[in-house]
Design a protein around this motif. Sequence first.
Motif, PDB file in Angstrom:
ATOM      1  N   TYR A  24       5.926 -13.509   4.910  1.00  0.00           N
ATOM      2  CA  TYR A  24       5.302 -13.814   4.230  1.00  0.00           C
ATOM      3  C   TYR A  24       5.248 -12.661   2.624  1.00  0.00           C
ATOM      4  CZ  TYR A  24       3.154 -14.002   9.179  1.00  0.00           C
ATOM      5  OH  TYR A  24       2.975 -14.713  10.068  1.00  0.00           O
ATOM      6  N   LEU A  25       6.091 -11.981   2.721  1.00  0.00           N
ATOM      7  CA  LEU A  25       6.528 -11.811   0.957  1.00  0.00           C
ATOM      8  C   LEU A  25       6.362 -12.580   0.274  1.00  0.00           C
ATOM      9  CD1 LEU A  25       6.931  -9.323  -1.072  1.00  0.00           C
ATOM     10  CD2 LEU A  25       9.148  -9.663  -0.439  1.00  0.00           C
ATOM     11  N   SER A  67       6.874 -22.712   1.937  1.00  0.00           N
ATOM     12  CA  SER A  67       6.855 -21.163   2.727  1.00  0.00           C
ATOM     13  C   SER A  67       5.549 -20.835   3.377  1.00  0.00           C
ATOM     14  CB  SER A  67       6.118 -20.293   1.511  1.00  0.00           C
ATOM     15  OG  SER A  67       5.566 -20.545   0.235  1.00  0.00           O
ATOM     16  N   GLY A  68       4.372 -21.798   3.168  1.00  0.00           N
ATOM     17  CA  GLY A  68       3.556 -21.527   4.077  1.00  0.00           C
ATOM     18  C   GLY A  68       4.082 -21.426   5.033  1.00  0.00           C
ATOM     19  N   LYS A  69       5.181 -23.402   5.214  1.00  0.00           N
ATOM     20  CA  LYS A  69       5.543 -23.771   6.884  1.00  0.00           C
ATOM     21  C   LYS A  69       6.127 -22.661   7.160  1.00  0.00           C
ATOM     22  CE  LYS A  69       6.193 -28.141   7.320  1.00  0.00           C
ATOM     23  NZ  LYS A  69       6.562 -29.325   6.808  1.00  0.00           N
ATOM     24  N   ASP A  70       7.335 -22.190   6.427  1.00  0.00           N
ATOM     25  CA  ASP A  70       8.322 -21.576   6.568  1.00  0.00           C
ATOM     26  C   ASP A  70       7.382 -20.496   7.488  1.00  0.00           C
ATOM     27  OD1 ASP A  70      10.719 -20.808   7.327  1.00  0.00           O
ATOM     28  OD2 ASP A  70      11.160 -19.563   5.377  1.00  0.00           O
ATOM     29  N   ALA A  74       1.162 -18.345  10.960  1.00  0.00           N
ATOM     30  CA  ALA A  74      -0.374 -17.847  10.722  1.00  0.00           C
ATOM     31  C   ALA A  74      -0.488 -17.639   9.358  1.00  0.00           C
ATOM     32  CB  ALA A  74       0.685 -15.727  10.182  1.00  0.00           C
ATOM     33  N   ILE A  75       0.094 -18.890   8.515  1.00  0.00           N
ATOM     34  CA  ILE A  75      -0.510 -18.878   7.457  1.00  0.00           C
ATOM     35  C   ILE A  75      -0.987 -20.796   7.421  1.00  0.00           C
ATOM     36  CG2 ILE A  75       0.508 -19.871   5.005  1.00  0.00           C
ATOM     37  CD1 ILE A  75       1.322 -17.126   6.129  1.00  0.00           C
ATOM     38  N   PHE A  76      -0.172 -21.881   8.264  1.00  0.00           N
ATOM     39  CA  PHE A  76      -0.326 -22.914   8.136  1.00  0.00           C
ATOM     40  C   PHE A  76      -0.308 -23.227   9.332  1.00  0.00           C
ATOM     41  CE2 PHE A  76       0.739 -23.663   3.337  1.00  0.00           C
ATOM     42  CZ  PHE A  76      -0.660 -23.813   3.307  1.00  0.00           C
ATOM     43  N   TYR A  77      -0.737 -24.805  10.213  1.00  0.00           N
ATOM     44  CA  TYR A  77      -0.790 -24.596  11.669  1.00  0.00           C
ATOM     45  C   TYR A  77       1.040 -26.083  11.407  1.00  0.00           C
ATOM     46  CZ  TYR A  77       0.354 -26.370  16.071  1.00  0.00           C
ATOM     47  OH  TYR A  77      -0.183 -27.112  17.761  1.00  0.00           O
ATOM     48  N   VAL A  78       2.069 -24.710  12.216  1.00  0.00           N
ATOM     49  CA  VAL A  78       3.412 -25.998  12.368  1.00  0.00           C
ATOM     50  C   VAL A  78       3.444 -25.550  14.074  1.00  0.00           C
ATOM     51  CG1 VAL A  78       5.814 -25.977  12.160  1.00  0.00           C
ATOM     52  CG2 VAL A  78       3.622 -25.479  10.608  1.00  0.00           C
ATOM     53  N   GLU A  79       3.980 -26.507  14.552  1.00  0.00           N
ATOM     54  CA  GLU A  79       3.657 -26.470  16.084  1.00  0.00           C
ATOM     55  C   GLU A  79       5.247 -25.419  16.281  1.00  0.00           C
ATOM     56  OE1 GLU A  79       3.731 -30.900  17.422  1.00  0.00           O
ATOM     57  OE2 GLU A  79       4.522 -29.956  19.414  1.00  0.00           O
ATOM     58  N   GLY A  84      10.627 -22.539  11.338  1.00  0.00           N
ATOM     59  CA  GLY A  84      10.800 -22.714  10.035  1.00  0.00           C
ATOM     60  C   GLY A  84      10.874 -24.290   9.755  1.00  0.00           C
ATOM     61  N   ILE A  85      11.873 -24.139   8.177  1.00  0.00           N
ATOM     62  CA  ILE A  85      12.171 -25.081   7.890  1.00  0.00           C
ATOM     63  C   ILE A  85      13.935 -25.231   7.705  1.00  0.00           C
ATOM     64  CG2 ILE A  85      10.189 -25.223   6.688  1.00  0.00           C
ATOM     65  CD1 ILE A  85      11.269 -24.152   4.707  1.00  0.00           C
ATOM     66  N   SER A  86      13.399 -26.177   7.181  1.00  0.00           N
ATOM     67  CA  SER A  86      15.298 -27.299   7.201  1.00  0.00           C
ATOM     68  C   SER A  86      16.000 -25.911   6.488  1.00  0.00           C
ATOM     69  CB  SER A  86      15.599 -27.750   7.057  1.00  0.00           C
ATOM     70  OG  SER A  86      14.901 -28.774   5.935  1.00  0.00           O
ATOM     71  N   LYS A  87      17.152 -26.170   5.981  1.00  0.00           N
ATOM     72  CA  LYS A  87      18.023 -25.112   5.236  1.00  0.00           C
ATOM     73  C   LYS A  87      17.521 -25.760   4.050  1.00  0.00           C
ATOM     74  CE  LYS A  87      21.595 -23.454   7.515  1.00  0.00           C
ATOM     75  NZ  LYS A  87      22.922 -22.681   8.184  1.00  0.00           N
ATOM     76  N   GLU A  88      17.901 -27.109   3.677  1.00  0.00           N
ATOM     77  CA  GLU A  88      17.231 -27.962   2.818  1.00  0.00           C
ATOM     78  C   GLU A  88      16.355 -27.779   2.024  1.00  0.00           C
ATOM     79  OE1 GLU A  88      18.389 -29.505   5.508  1.00  0.00           O
ATOM     80  OE2 GLU A  88      20.272 -29.491   4.910  1.00  0.00           O
TER      81      GLU A  88
END
Length: 124
Positions: A24-25, A67-70, A74-79, A84-88
């Motif tokens: 969130y930061l 970062s919203g997906k990560d 609470a920020i963007f809808y992600v199933e 989070g997201i991949s390392k790449e």
Amino acid sequence: MEEIKDKELIHYKWVLNRIQTIKYLIVTTILALLAYTGSSIDITNDLLSLAILSIASIFLLISLYLSGKDAGAAIFYVEQSQEGISKESRVIMYALIFISTILIFIAKILNTLEMITSNNAMMR
């Protein structure tokens, strides 16, 4: 034995909460950079500085999306909000933030140099 598992579970949840707080930061930092870039575009006199700030804004918008997906649902809808997201993608996000910060700094220097040369030309 069960008391140790309870303590490990509490510690695990605490670590997950701290990681989420850092995510969130990062979102908040990107939003602050976007706000600063937007206010800098308003006062920019130099066309090159304006182009550089525009590119930085595009990079920041991409990194804001990542970062919203990560950060999760609470920020963007992600199933899979906890994965989070991949390392790449995370490396790309941090690289875009870093490049955007450098571009904002360069644009600010160019705009300042343009204002100095304009003031010197007016004084002659």
